[in-house]
Motif scaffolding. Structure first.
Motif, PDB file in Angstrom:
ATOM      1  N   ALA A   1      15.082  -7.105   3.956  1.00 28.56           N
ATOM      2  CA  ALA A   1      14.116  -7.556   4.961  1.00 28.56           C
ATOM      3  C   ALA A   1      13.052  -6.494   5.213  1.00 28.56           C
ATOM      4  N   LEU A   2      13.483  -5.246   5.307  1.00 28.09           N
ATOM      5  CA  LEU A   2      12.526  -4.156   5.522  1.00 28.09           C
ATOM      6  C   LEU A   2      11.649  -3.947   4.293  1.00 28.09           C
ATOM      7  N   ASP A   3      12.277  -3.970   3.118  1.00 31.35           N
ATOM      8  CA  ASP A   3      11.561  -3.664   1.880  1.00 31.35           C
ATOM      9  C   ASP A   3      10.615  -4.785   1.451  1.00 31.35           C
ATOM     10  N   LYS A   4      11.042  -6.036   1.652  1.00 31.23           N
ATOM     11  CA  LYS A   4      10.268  -7.173   1.139  1.00 31.23           C
ATOM     12  C   LYS A   4       9.358  -7.825   2.175  1.00 31.23           C
ATOM     13  N   MET A   5       9.643  -7.615   3.463  1.00 37.53           N
ATOM     14  CA  MET A   5       8.876  -8.334   4.466  1.00 37.53           C
ATOM     15  C   MET A   5       8.243  -7.409   5.515  1.00 37.53           C
ATOM     16  N   ILE A   6       9.076  -6.683   6.253  1.00 36.48           N
ATOM     17  CA  ILE A   6       8.581  -5.943   7.412  1.00 36.48           C
ATOM     18  C   ILE A   6       7.637  -4.810   7.017  1.00 36.48           C
ATOM     19  N   ILE A   7       8.051  -3.963   6.058  1.00 40.34           N
ATOM     20  CA  ILE A   7       7.207  -2.832   5.654  1.00 40.34           C
ATOM     21  C   ILE A   7       5.915  -3.294   4.980  1.00 40.34           C
ATOM     22  N   PRO A   8       5.968  -4.229   3.991  1.00 40.07           N
ATOM     23  CA  PRO A   8       4.709  -4.707   3.396  1.00 40.07           C
ATOM     24  C   PRO A   8       3.776  -5.352   4.425  1.00 40.07           C
ATOM     25  N   GLN A   9       4.342  -6.097   5.367  1.00 42.28           N
ATOM     26  CA  GLN A   9       3.530  -6.741   6.396  1.00 42.28           C
ATOM     27  C   GLN A   9       2.857  -5.694   7.287  1.00 42.28           C
ATOM     28  N   ALA A  10       3.594  -4.656   7.645  1.00 42.65           N
ATOM     29  CA  ALA A  10       3.031  -3.583   8.474  1.00 42.65           C
ATOM     30  C   ALA A  10       1.948  -2.831   7.715  1.00 42.65           C
ATOM     31  N   ARG A  11       2.155  -2.586   6.430  1.00 43.23           N
ATOM     32  CA  ARG A  11       1.155  -1.885   5.617  1.00 43.23           C
ATOM     33  C   ARG A  11      -0.122  -2.710   5.481  1.00 43.23           C
TER      34      ARG A  11
END
Length: 207
Positions: free
Chosen positions: A166-176
């Motif tokens: 979830a962090l690698d595929k969604m949350i971090i890319p979305q934040a970036r």
């Protein structure tokens, strides 16, 4: 990955930078935790495999011995003796710490082997057979305890993997992506402000 629908302001940019830092740090910690849990899980799986071999070996010795006992002593004699054999097993719950986490499991306290019948009317083959089945009970209790931990540990690995994904595929890319959008929008706004200021300065200078 779609960016968050928020206004491109400096306060939101600071918020996204903080969220990105927290998410990245969380990802690294969870990935480290996942690796530790997987290593421990593989170690326990190897233990299970060794125990399975021991159980198969003991079964391979216990049941042929039981068949010999049936032929030598007869079913009636064996049934009579079986009523005399009685063991009490104590089951308790214990906690096992793995990778900094505590997992509940079952602990079986095995009783001491005893002779519940007379030497009269029995033989060494009967003693050996009962001893083999007692050994099998010990191994099965160990297997039950380890498998309880394996199941719980495997579930924790799955949970951790979902969080990592979830962090690698969604949350971090979305934040970036959101951070990049806000930075781009603010830069564009700054360029427009500079252009306007230059235009005003040039206009005032012309006067």
């Amino acid at each position: 990955m779609a960016r968050l629908n928020i206004a491109p302001t400096k306060s939101n940019l600071l918020m996204m930078k903080e969220q990105l830092a927290v998410s990245t740090n969380g990802y690294e910690l969870l990935e480290e935790k996942r690796e530790i849990l997987v290593r421990e899980l593989m170690h326990l799986v190897e233990k299970v495999k060794l125990l399975e071999k021991e159980i198969d070996r003991t079964i391979g010795e216990a049941y042929p011995a039981f068949k010999r006992m049936l032929m030598l002593d007869g079913a009636d004699q064996i049934e009579r003796i079986s009523h005399a054999v009685h063991y009490d097993f104590e089951f308790t719950e214990k906690r096992v710490n793995i990778g900094g986490m505590s997992f509940p499991t079952m602990d079986v306290i095995m009783p001491q082997k005893e002779l519940f019948y007379s030497f009269i009317g029995t033989d060494a083959n009967m003693d050996a057979t009962i001893s083999k089945f007692f050994e099998l009970l010990v191994l099965l209790s160990q297997m039950a305890s380890i498998r309880t931990i394996v199941w719980r540990l495997a579930e924790e690995v799955r949970k951790t993997q979902r969080r990592v994904n979830a962090l690698d595929k969604m949350i971090i890319p979305q934040a970036r992506e959101t951070k990049a959008y806000i930075e781009s929008a603010l830069e564009e706004r700054d360029r427009e402000n500079i252009f306007v200021l230059k235009a005003l300065k040039k206009k005032n200078g012309a006067k």
